[in-house]
Each structure stands twice: as structure tokens, then as C-alpha cells.
Design an enzyme around this catalytic site. Structure first.
Site, PDB file in Angstrom:
ATOM      1  N   ASP A   1       3.654   4.108   6.651  1.00 51.40           N
ATOM      2  CA  ASP A   1       2.828   3.850   7.830  1.00 51.40           C
ATOM      3  C   ASP A   1       3.626   3.318   9.008  1.00 51.40           C
ATOM      4  O   ASP A   1       4.763   2.876   8.875  1.00 51.40           O
ATOM      5  CB  ASP A   1       1.771   2.794   7.493  1.00 51.40           C
ATOM      6  CG  ASP A   1       2.381   1.386   7.370  1.00 51.40           C
ATOM      7  OD1 ASP A   1       3.394   1.250   6.652  1.00 51.40           O
ATOM      8  OD2 ASP A   1       1.869   0.454   8.011  1.00 51.40           O
TER       9      ASP A   1
ATOM     10  N   LYS B   1      16.768   4.353   2.235  1.00 53.37           N
ATOM     11  CA  LYS B   1      17.382   4.315   3.567  1.00 53.37           C
ATOM     12  C   LYS B   1      18.528   3.304   3.527  1.00 53.37           C
ATOM     13  O   LYS B   1      18.413   2.157   3.949  1.00 53.37           O
ATOM     14  CB  LYS B   1      16.325   3.912   4.597  1.00 53.37           C
ATOM     15  CG  LYS B   1      16.696   4.229   6.025  1.00 53.37           C
ATOM     16  CD  LYS B   1      15.749   3.548   6.995  1.00 53.37           C
ATOM     17  CE  LYS B   1      14.496   4.328   7.268  1.00 53.37           C
ATOM     18  NZ  LYS B   1      13.670   3.659   8.325  1.00 53.37           N
TER      19      LYS B   1
ATOM     20  N   LYS C   1       0.804  -1.211   0.000  1.00 56.06           N
ATOM     21  CA  LYS C   1       0.000   0.000   0.000  1.00 56.06           C
ATOM     22  C   LYS C   1       0.847   1.276   0.000  1.00 56.06           C
ATOM     23  O   LYS C   1       0.377   2.343  -0.360  1.00 56.06           O
ATOM     24  CB  LYS C   1      -0.872   0.020   1.267  1.00 56.06           C
ATOM     25  CG  LYS C   1      -1.802  -1.138   1.444  1.00 56.06           C
ATOM     26  CD  LYS C   1      -2.533  -0.972   2.807  1.00 56.06           C
ATOM     27  CE  LYS C   1      -3.291  -2.200   3.183  1.00 56.06           C
ATOM     28  NZ  LYS C   1      -3.837  -2.067   4.572  1.00 56.06           N
ATOM     29  N   GLY C   2       2.088   1.151   0.468  1.00 51.82           N
ATOM     30  CA  GLY C   2       2.860   2.339   0.801  1.00 51.82           C
ATOM     31  C   GLY C   2       3.064   3.338  -0.320  1.00 51.82           C
ATOM     32  O   GLY C   2       3.172   4.540  -0.073  1.00 51.82           O
TER      33      GLY C   2
ATOM     34  N   PHE D   1      12.607   6.399  11.866  1.00 43.58           N
ATOM     35  CA  PHE D   1      11.337   5.748  11.585  1.00 43.58           C
ATOM     36  C   PHE D   1      10.401   6.804  11.004  1.00 43.58           C
ATOM     37  O   PHE D   1       9.893   7.650  11.716  1.00 43.58           O
ATOM     38  CB  PHE D   1      10.724   5.103  12.836  1.00 43.58           C
ATOM     39  CG  PHE D   1       9.674   4.108  12.465  1.00 43.58           C
ATOM     40  CD1 PHE D   1       8.425   4.518  12.023  1.00 43.58           C
ATOM     41  CD2 PHE D   1       9.955   2.753  12.509  1.00 43.58           C
ATOM     42  CE1 PHE D   1       7.469   3.594  11.635  1.00 43.58           C
ATOM     43  CE2 PHE D   1       9.005   1.825  12.130  1.00 43.58           C
ATOM     44  CZ  PHE D   1       7.750   2.249  11.691  1.00 43.58           C
TER      45      PHE D   1
ATOM     46  N   ASP E   1      14.349  -0.016   1.946  1.00 48.59           N
ATOM     47  CA  ASP E   1      14.872  -0.120   3.303  1.00 48.59           C
ATOM     48  C   ASP E   1      15.898  -1.261   3.316  1.00 48.59           C
ATOM     49  O   ASP E   1      17.030  -1.077   2.870  1.00 48.59           O
ATOM     50  CB  ASP E   1      13.665  -0.398   4.217  1.00 48.59           C
ATOM     51  CG  ASP E   1      13.921  -0.104   5.671  1.00 48.59           C
ATOM     52  OD1 ASP E   1      15.058  -0.309   6.106  1.00 48.59           O
ATOM     53  OD2 ASP E   1      12.992   0.299   6.383  1.00 48.59           O
TER      54      ASP E   1
END
Ligand code: PRP
Length: 195
Positions: free
Chosen positions: A158, A130, A42-43, A151, A101
Site C-alpha cells: 500500500d 528490497k 496487513k500487507g 516505491f 525493506d
């Protein structure tokens, strides 16, 4: 600013400007290619919606639903929940995600596309990179911002499916999420509205 956010890293205007630049770069770099932009849900949903409106060539869009973090902060392994079943033969697929990530998600998707579909090429575009957390050797072709190991939430990102609707990207207060070092006290922030 939302009370759970301790610092705004990328305000709306800065994101808008950078996404416009990314769209223009992809337009130039992909000129003449038969391109499908593939959003990882979804991000990436907000980034994707903004990005495609800044790509000025004929493209098609598709969606894959991939998840690895669930409600936590530690990856449980990549789960490919829904994957496009259309024929991508001969297409250049640009996989679009909100954040790179560990690299596991993007690597799994790229591998699946390359091994199971006779695509012409697979490219990758992420809003945030990141690098400090990378465990898989992978670089995205287009990166919006290189971000430190905070974070981050907002603009689609989310924690436990919350904060995606914040219009900016910010650093979440530590006391709002559970870490492996301090289990059992997750989710003490109660207000998840947008200010
Ligand atoms: C997040 C994010 C990326 C992925 C990046 O997805 O949207 O897809 O993690 O992490 P990685 O590089 O360590 O694999 P998540 O699994 O949290 O699902 P979501 O997109 O629904 O938020």
C-alpha cells in the site's frame, strides 16, 4: 493500468508463477516439520492467501498485525499490534510478509518469536526483497523477487492503505506520495479505483 501507476513491475501471471514455485519449495524444505505459517497483516494478506494454497503439506496458519509505516513513507518504529497467543512450542514458524525493506519489521517479529516462545525454529518468506534499503542485517529464507528501490504498491502493498487491491505490483507515480524532501503535498492522486 491504474493512472497512478507509472510502471507494472510484476504482472499477475508472473506473480502467480513465482508464488506457485515458492509454495512448492516450502513444501519440500519443510517436509516432516510441524509448521505454522504466520502472516504479517496487513500487507501480506493477498500473498499469504495465494501462498498457502500452493503448500501441499499439513500446515496451520496464524496472523500477527504489525505496523511501522502508517500513512507515510518513513518508518516510525515497529508496533506489534496483535500477536498470536496460541502455544507455538515445538513448532517451526514461517513468518510471511509482502516486503523486506529496512528489515526492522521482520527482525522484530523474529526476535519476539525466538525470545518469548519456545518455538523449534523461525523461518521467513517474503514476496519482495528490497536490499537497497536494509538497515538491519537480515536475509529471508525464501524470496519471491529482488526488487530495486522503487516505491511499489499492489498485491497487498500500500501507500496510505491504498492500492492494496491492484492485482499486479507496480511503481507508484512520485506525485502521488509525500516525501521528506517535498512535504505538504501528499495524496494529490484522487482516483484509487482499479482499472
Ligand atoms: C510494510 C510491509 C512490511 C514492512 C516492511 O508494513 O508490509 O511489513 O512494511 O518494512 P521494513 O522492512 O522497513 O520494516 P507496514 O508497516 O506499512 O504495514 P502494512 O503491512 O499494514 O502495510
Amino acid at each position: 493500468m491504474h493512472s497512478d501507476i507509472k510502471q507494472v513491475l510484476y504482472p499477475e501471471e508472473q506473480i502467480r508463477k513465482r508464488v506457485r514455485e515458492l509454495g512448492q519449495t516450502i513444501t519440500q524444505d519443510m517436509a516432516g516439520e510441524d509448521v505454522v505459517l504466520l502472516a504479517l497483516l496487513k500487507g501480506s494478506v493477498i500473498f499469504f492467501a495465494d501462498l498457502i494454497r500452493n503448500v501441499a503439506s499439513h500446515i496451520r496458519v496464524d496472523f500477527a498485525w504489525v505496523s511501522s509505516y502508517g500513512d507515510g513513507t518513513t518508518s516510525r518504529g515497529v508496533e506489534l499490534k496483535v500477536f498470536p497467543d496460541e502455544d507455538l512450542s515445538g513448532k517451526t514458524v514461517v513468518v510471511v510478509d509482502d516486503i523486506l525493506d529496512t528489515g526492522r519489521t521482520l527482525a522484530a517479529v523474529v526476535h519476539k518469536l525466538r525470545s518469548e516462545q519456545s518455538v523449534k525454529d523461525v523461518k521467513t518468506c517474503v514476496l519482495l526483497d528490497k536490499k537497497a534499503r536494509r538497515v538491519v542485517e537480515l536475509e529471508a529464507d525464501w524470496v519471491g523477487f529482488h526488487v530495486e528501490d522503487f516505491f511499489v504498491v499492489g498485491y497487498g502493498l500500500d501507500y496510505a492503505d491504498r492500492y492494496r487491491n491492484l492485482p499486479y505490483i507496480g511503481v507508484l507515480n512520485e506525485h502521488c506520495y509525500q516525501t521528506e524532501d517535498a512535504p505538504g503535498e501528499a495524496g494529490i492522486c484522487k482516483d484509487h479505483g482499479v482499472e
